[in-house]
Design a protein around this motif. Structure first.
Motif, short mmCIF file in Angstrom:
data_model
loop_
_atom_site.label_atom_id
_atom_site.label_comp_id
_atom_site.label_asym_id
_atom_site.label_seq_id
_atom_site.Cartn_x
_atom_site.Cartn_y
_atom_site.Cartn_z
N MET A 124 0.81 -1.19 0.00
CA MET A 124 0.00 0.00 0.00
C MET A 124 0.86 1.26 0.00
O MET A 124 0.57 2.18 -0.73
N VAL A 125 1.86 1.27 0.84
CA VAL A 125 2.70 2.46 0.94
C VAL A 125 3.42 2.71 -0.39
O VAL A 125 3.42 3.84 -0.89
N GLU A 126 3.97 1.67 -0.97
CA GLU A 126 4.69 1.82 -2.24
C GLU A 126 3.74 2.25 -3.35
O GLU A 126 4.07 3.12 -4.15
N ILE A 128 2.93 5.91 -3.00
CA ILE A 128 4.05 6.76 -3.42
C ILE A 128 4.19 6.77 -4.95
O ILE A 128 4.46 7.81 -5.55
N LYS A 129 3.98 5.62 -5.59
CA LYS A 129 4.17 5.51 -7.04
C LYS A 129 2.96 5.93 -7.86
O LYS A 129 3.03 5.93 -9.09
N ALA A 130 1.85 6.26 -7.22
CA ALA A 130 0.64 6.65 -7.96
C ALA A 130 0.94 7.88 -8.82
O ALA A 130 1.51 8.85 -8.34
N GLN A 131 0.56 7.81 -10.10
CA GLN A 131 0.89 8.88 -11.02
C GLN A 131 -0.26 9.82 -11.31
O GLN A 131 -0.05 11.02 -11.50
N THR A 132 -1.45 9.30 -11.37
CA THR A 132 -2.59 10.18 -11.66
C THR A 132 -3.32 10.50 -10.36
O THR A 132 -3.12 9.87 -9.33
N GLU A 133 -4.19 11.48 -10.44
CA GLU A 133 -4.97 11.89 -9.28
C GLU A 133 -5.90 10.76 -8.83
O GLU A 133 -6.07 10.51 -7.64
N VAL A 136 -5.91 8.97 -5.11
CA VAL A 136 -7.12 8.92 -4.28
C VAL A 136 -7.46 7.48 -3.94
O VAL A 136 -7.78 7.17 -2.78
N LEU A 137 -7.41 6.59 -4.93
CA LEU A 137 -7.72 5.19 -4.69
C LEU A 137 -6.76 4.57 -3.68
O LEU A 137 -7.19 3.89 -2.74
N GLU A 138 -5.47 4.81 -3.84
CA GLU A 138 -4.50 4.24 -2.91
C GLU A 138 -4.62 4.86 -1.52
O GLU A 138 -4.41 4.19 -0.51
N PHE A 139 -4.96 6.15 -1.46
CA PHE A 139 -5.18 6.78 -0.17
C PHE A 139 -6.37 6.15 0.54
O PHE A 139 -6.31 5.87 1.75
#
Length: 147
Positions: A1-3, A6-11, A15-18
């Protein structure tokens, strides 16, 4: 989840990973809290079954913590299975709390008045369902992760 956060590129990805991380954190805190609660409140009776919620939390906490750092199948599948165990533990626990409250009050669970009286008994029905809530929230997080 943390990685992934951090690696999420689009908004949308951020938001989804958050949201996944937030819900996973809710489950992690839930397992820690309910495990400590069972231990502090001395949720031990004569039967071995009364210890099951504590052990579900004891295994659920490290599995949930591990999900923050690894998303592979070798972590996710046992995690998903254990979250289903947590859901079942809550449902069965709520049933037994209702049943024992009904026996103490000498009422039938199959009438509305008896059910409501058993629901308000000395054993908290909603407390048992907390394991269902934590397991269901974490299960949704686990099934939304793509390989």
């Amino acid at each position: 989840m943390v990685e992934a956060l951090i690696k999420a590129q689009t908004e949308e990805e951020r938001v989804l990973e958050f949201l996944r991380s937030t819900f996973l954190l809710i489950a992690l805190v839930g397992f820690a809290f309910y495990g400590m609660e069972h231990w502090v409140l001395d949720h031990w009776m004569e039967s071995w079954q009364s210890r099951i919620p504590f052990f579900v939390s004891l295994v659920g906490f490290p599995l949930t913590l591990l999900m923050f750092f690894h998303r592979g199948k070798w972590v996710r599948y046992p995690f998903l299975l254990w979250m289903l165990v947590s859901v079942l533990t809550g449902i069965v626990g709520a049933y037994y709390h209702l049943l024992w409250n009904a026996q103490d009050a000498e009422v039938s669970l199959w009438s509305l008045k008896g059910f409501l009286e058993a629901f308000e008994g000395s054993r908290p029905v909603l407390a048992a369902l907390a394991h269902t809530h934590v397991g269901a929230v974490a299960f949704v997080v686990g099934i939304t992760i793509r390989d």
